[in-house]
Design a protein around this motif. Structure first.
Motif, PDB file in Angstrom:
ATOM      1  N   UNK A  79       0.845  -1.198   0.000  1.00 58.77           N
ATOM      2  CA  UNK A  79       0.000   0.000   0.000  1.00 58.77           C
ATOM      3  C   UNK A  79       0.878   1.244   0.000  1.00 58.77           C
ATOM      4  N   UNK A  80       1.890   1.258   0.851  1.00 59.09           N
ATOM      5  CA  UNK A  80       2.787   2.401   0.906  1.00 59.09           C
ATOM      6  C   UNK A  80       3.518   2.592  -0.421  1.00 59.09           C
ATOM      7  N   UNK A  81       3.887   1.473  -1.051  1.00 59.11           N
ATOM      8  CA  UNK A  81       4.566   1.544  -2.348  1.00 59.11           C
ATOM      9  C   UNK A  81       3.707   2.273  -3.376  1.00 59.11           C
ATOM     10  N   UNK A  82       2.443   1.872  -3.490  1.00 58.51           N
ATOM     11  CA  UNK A  82       1.576   2.473  -4.497  1.00 58.51           C
ATOM     12  C   UNK A  82       1.291   3.944  -4.194  1.00 58.51           C
ATOM     13  N   UNK A  83       1.280   4.320  -2.920  1.00 62.73           N
ATOM     14  CA  UNK A  83       1.070   5.718  -2.559  1.00 62.73           C
ATOM     15  C   UNK A  83       2.302   6.574  -2.858  1.00 62.73           C
ATOM     16  N   UNK A  84       3.479   6.025  -2.585  1.00 62.75           N
ATOM     17  CA  UNK A  84       4.701   6.825  -2.659  1.00 62.75           C
ATOM     18  C   UNK A  84       5.332   6.861  -4.045  1.00 62.75           C
ATOM     19  N   UNK A  85       5.190   5.776  -4.804  1.00 59.33           N
ATOM     20  CA  UNK A  85       5.931   5.652  -6.066  1.00 59.33           C
ATOM     21  C   UNK A  85       5.740   6.829  -7.016  1.00 59.33           C
ATOM     22  N   UNK A 149      17.639   7.718  -0.414  1.00 58.94           N
ATOM     23  CA  UNK A 149      17.409   6.447   0.292  1.00 58.94           C
ATOM     24  C   UNK A 149      15.997   5.909   0.092  1.00 58.94           C
ATOM     25  N   UNK A 150      15.007   6.790   0.101  1.00 58.44           N
ATOM     26  CA  UNK A 150      13.629   6.352  -0.119  1.00 58.44           C
ATOM     27  C   UNK A 150      13.448   5.824  -1.533  1.00 58.44           C
ATOM     28  N   UNK A 151      14.071   6.478  -2.496  1.00 60.37           N
ATOM     29  CA  UNK A 151      13.962   6.048  -3.886  1.00 60.37           C
ATOM     30  C   UNK A 151      14.594   4.675  -4.083  1.00 60.37           C
ATOM     31  N   UNK A 152      15.771   4.475  -3.506  1.00 57.27           N
ATOM     32  CA  UNK A 152      16.437   3.179  -3.664  1.00 57.27           C
ATOM     33  C   UNK A 152      15.639   2.062  -2.993  1.00 57.27           C
ATOM     34  N   UNK A 153      15.028   2.370  -1.861  1.00 55.13           N
ATOM     35  CA  UNK A 153      14.177   1.358  -1.208  1.00 55.13           C
ATOM     36  C   UNK A 153      12.968   1.045  -2.075  1.00 55.13           C
ATOM     37  N   UNK A 154      12.420   2.062  -2.705  1.00 54.25           N
ATOM     38  CA  UNK A 154      11.285   1.874  -3.597  1.00 54.25           C
ATOM     39  C   UNK A 154      11.658   0.984  -4.778  1.00 54.25           C
ATOM     40  N   UNK A 155      12.857   1.167  -5.318  1.00 55.78           N
ATOM     41  CA  UNK A 155      13.275   0.392  -6.478  1.00 55.78           C
ATOM     42  C   UNK A 155      13.359  -1.099  -6.177  1.00 55.78           C
ATOM     43  N   UNK A 156      13.666  -1.449  -4.934  1.00 55.47           N
ATOM     44  CA  UNK A 156      13.755  -2.867  -4.583  1.00 55.47           C
ATOM     45  C   UNK A 156      12.411  -3.541  -4.806  1.00 55.47           C
ATOM     46  N   UNK A 157      11.359  -2.959  -4.254  1.00 53.97           N
ATOM     47  CA  UNK A 157      10.048  -3.584  -4.405  1.00 53.97           C
ATOM     48  C   UNK A 157       9.493  -3.386  -5.806  1.00 53.97           C
ATOM     49  N   UNK A 158       9.865  -2.302  -6.476  1.00 54.80           N
ATOM     50  CA  UNK A 158       9.425  -2.130  -7.862  1.00 54.80           C
ATOM     51  C   UNK A 158       9.981  -3.257  -8.722  1.00 54.80           C
ATOM     52  N   UNK A 159      11.233  -3.591  -8.526  1.00 56.14           N
ATOM     53  CA  UNK A 159      11.826  -4.688  -9.293  1.00 56.14           C
ATOM     54  C   UNK A 159      11.146  -6.012  -8.961  1.00 56.14           C
ATOM     55  N   UNK A 160      10.902  -6.239  -7.675  1.00 58.98           N
ATOM     56  CA  UNK A 160      10.333  -7.528  -7.263  1.00 58.98           C
ATOM     57  C   UNK A 160       8.899  -7.700  -7.753  1.00 58.98           C
ATOM     58  N   UNK A 161       8.059  -6.707  -7.502  1.00 61.99           N
ATOM     59  CA  UNK A 161       6.674  -6.877  -7.906  1.00 61.99           C
ATOM     60  C   UNK A 161       6.480  -6.564  -9.390  1.00 61.99           C
ATOM     61  N   UNK A 162       7.496  -5.940 -10.001  1.00 58.12           N
ATOM     62  CA  UNK A 162       7.413  -5.676 -11.429  1.00 58.12           C
ATOM     63  C   UNK A 162       7.935  -6.813 -12.288  1.00 58.12           C
ATOM     64  N   UNK A 163       8.381  -7.913 -11.698  1.00 55.40           N
ATOM     65  CA  UNK A 163       8.869  -9.037 -12.496  1.00 55.40           C
ATOM     66  C   UNK A 163       7.795  -9.538 -13.457  1.00 55.40           C
ATOM     67  N   UNK A 164       6.509  -9.385 -13.102  1.00 57.44           N
ATOM     68  CA  UNK A 164       5.436  -9.796 -14.013  1.00 57.44           C
ATOM     69  C   UNK A 164       5.480  -8.969 -15.302  1.00 57.44           C
TER      70      UNK A 164
END
Length: 236
Positions: A79-85, A149-164
């Motif tokens: 949820x935080x990812x979709x709000x912040x990205x 730092x926030x951007x790099x943390x965001x990229x981790x989950x973007x890569x993981x959930x963006x594998x689809x």
């Protein structure tokens, strides 16, 4: 001797980072520190140094008396990812257009070539890693000690959930990948021209392009049905 140990630490860092980003190591997976120590020829102290670095960047969690594990993805973090990205991507590209250096732009162009090559003949993991590196460079361009730092943390989950997104199963999904590559080219042009407004608008467009595919990771179609109903007809 010190150089060899430093290289082994660097190899461990790079390997774990890539395995987390490409889901080779799944969210929440425990890390066997004894196995890692043996595989990479590191004693406990340098091994823990690498794990602490990865923990500080958001790739792993260190639990007292329970060892390390890959950072989980929960309902709250998604949820935080979709709000912040969208906000963070826009701010990063706006700042990148302000502060990018010629050498960084050259590196961004080279990484874009790698991304297009991965689209033509690479695996989904290679595509995700090339895309991740592209965006990492834009973060470096932005040069903001609070935002990065926030951007790099965001990229981790973007890569993981963006594998689809990098496993296209339809012509439309394949077209989206081509459009994503074209948007990368436009982002480079906006940054090189110092066009902050266009860069920020492209960040929004780029996010919207991948959002639908990212949402498949969170809510597969088969699960997207009202509570109390079935996804297919059943006989009485």
């Amino acid at each position: 001797m010190k150089d060899a140990a430093k290289q082994r630490k660097s190899t461990l860092y790079d390997t774990l980072k890539q395995q987390v980003l490409t889901l080779e190591l799944r969210p929440g997976a425990d890390l066997d520190e004894s196995d890692l120590s043996e595989r990479f020829g590191l004693s406990r102290t340098p091994l823990r140094e690498v794990l602490r670095q990865l923990a500080g960047e958001g790739y792993v969690d260190l639990r007292e008396n329970r060892g390390a594990r890959v950072t989980e993805m929960s309902y709250t973090t998604l949820r935080d990812f979709f709000l912040a990205a969208p906000m963070i991507y826009g701010a990063i590209l706006r700042l990148a257009a302000q502060h990018a250096k010629p050498a960084q732009i050259a590196e961004l162009k080279a990484t874009q070539e790698d991304f297009r090559a991965a689209l033509r003949s690479g695996s989904s993991a290679e595509r995700a890693l090339a895309n991740n590196r592209f965006h990492e460079i834009t973060g470096d361009m932005a040069a903001n000690v609070y935002l990065l730092p926030s951007f790099k943390r965001l990229l981790i989950d973007h890569a993981r959930i963006g594998m689809t997104f990098y496993r296209p199963q339809t012509n439309e999904m394949a077209d989206n990948l081509t459009e994503a590559a074209d948007q990368h080219d436009a982002i480079i042009a906006a940054i090189e021209a110092g066009d902050e407004a266009t860069a920020a608008k492209l960040a929004e467009d780029h996010w919207n392009l991948s959002r639908g595919q990212i949402e498949l990771f969170v809510m597969p179609t088969a699960l997207d049905v009202p509570m109390g109903t079935f996804s297919r007809n059943t006989s009485a």
